[in-house]
Design an enzyme around this catalytic site. Structure first.
Site, mmCIF file in Angstrom:
data_model
loop_
_atom_site.group_PDB
_atom_site.id
_atom_site.type_symbol
_atom_site.label_atom_id
_atom_site.label_comp_id
_atom_site.label_asym_id
_atom_site.label_seq_id
_atom_site.Cartn_x
_atom_site.Cartn_y
_atom_site.Cartn_z
ATOM 1 N N HIS A 67 -1.308 1.396 -12.537
ATOM 2 C CA HIS A 67 -2.660 1.041 -12.107
ATOM 3 C C HIS A 67 -2.780 1.162 -10.586
ATOM 4 O O HIS A 67 -3.731 1.773 -10.067
ATOM 5 C CB HIS A 67 -2.985 -0.380 -12.562
ATOM 6 N N GLU A 68 -1.818 0.598 -9.865
ATOM 7 C CA GLU A 68 -1.873 0.655 -8.396
ATOM 8 C C GLU A 68 -1.664 2.070 -7.888
ATOM 9 O O GLU A 68 -2.249 2.471 -6.876
ATOM 10 C CB GLU A 68 -0.838 -0.298 -7.791
ATOM 11 N N HIS A 71 -4.962 3.866 -7.775
ATOM 12 C CA HIS A 71 -5.669 3.590 -6.520
ATOM 13 C C HIS A 71 -5.078 4.437 -5.392
ATOM 14 O O HIS A 71 -5.811 5.058 -4.610
ATOM 15 C CB HIS A 71 -5.526 2.110 -6.131
#
Length: 152
Positions: A67-68, A71
């Site tokens: 998920h990170e 980003h």
């Protein structure tokens, strides 16, 4: 898991899943309380809550890292890296990354304490979570004076 092991894991996931290198720093941040991880826009650092691994295990940790990294890679490419952006949601689906982290601890439910106020004229009761200045407010029904009845 040490910061060096985390750094190696993030680099490995970045190459395997995204086919792009992770060139910045990944580290644990034990001060994170409600989130599994975060991506810092200013210095491109990824911070991971160490509780993710302790509470939920390696699978959840890998999900938070993916998920990170979504980003991270979108921000570096100049694309939409925020949760609401279409590019971000598309990359989450392509990499089968979770949108949210599992809860890390039982949420502290605030105590159900409340204040009960009563109109001195019509005896209407008011339940409030916050304290009310009885000198400043009047009853909404009859405009009578209000007094505190019970402080639970």
């Amino acid at each position: 898991m040490t910061n060096e092991e985390l750094q190696t894991l993030v680099k490995t996931i970045s190459i395997d899943v995204f086919k792009k290198p992770f060139l910045h720093q990944a580290k644990h941040n034990p001060r994170l309380r409600t989130t599994g991880g975060r991506y810092m826009l200013a210095d491109h650092t990824i911070e991971i809550n160490p509780l993710v691994f302790k509470v939920h295990g390696m699978d959840e940790l890998v999900g938070v890292i993916k998920h990170e990294l979504c980003h991270y890679h979108l921000h570096l490419e100049g694309k939409g890296y925020r949760h609401r952006d279409e590019d971000f949601r598309k990359l989450l689906n392509e990499t089968s990354s979770p949108r949210f982290c599992k809860p890390l601890a039982a949420q502290n439910k605030k105590s159900t304490s409340f204040y009960i106020y009563e109109c001195e004229s019509c005896k209407l009761k008011y339940k409030r979570k916050r304290r009310v200045n009885v000198q400043k407010y009047r009853c909404g029904k009859c405009a009578g004076a209000i007094s505190i009845q019970i402080n639970k």
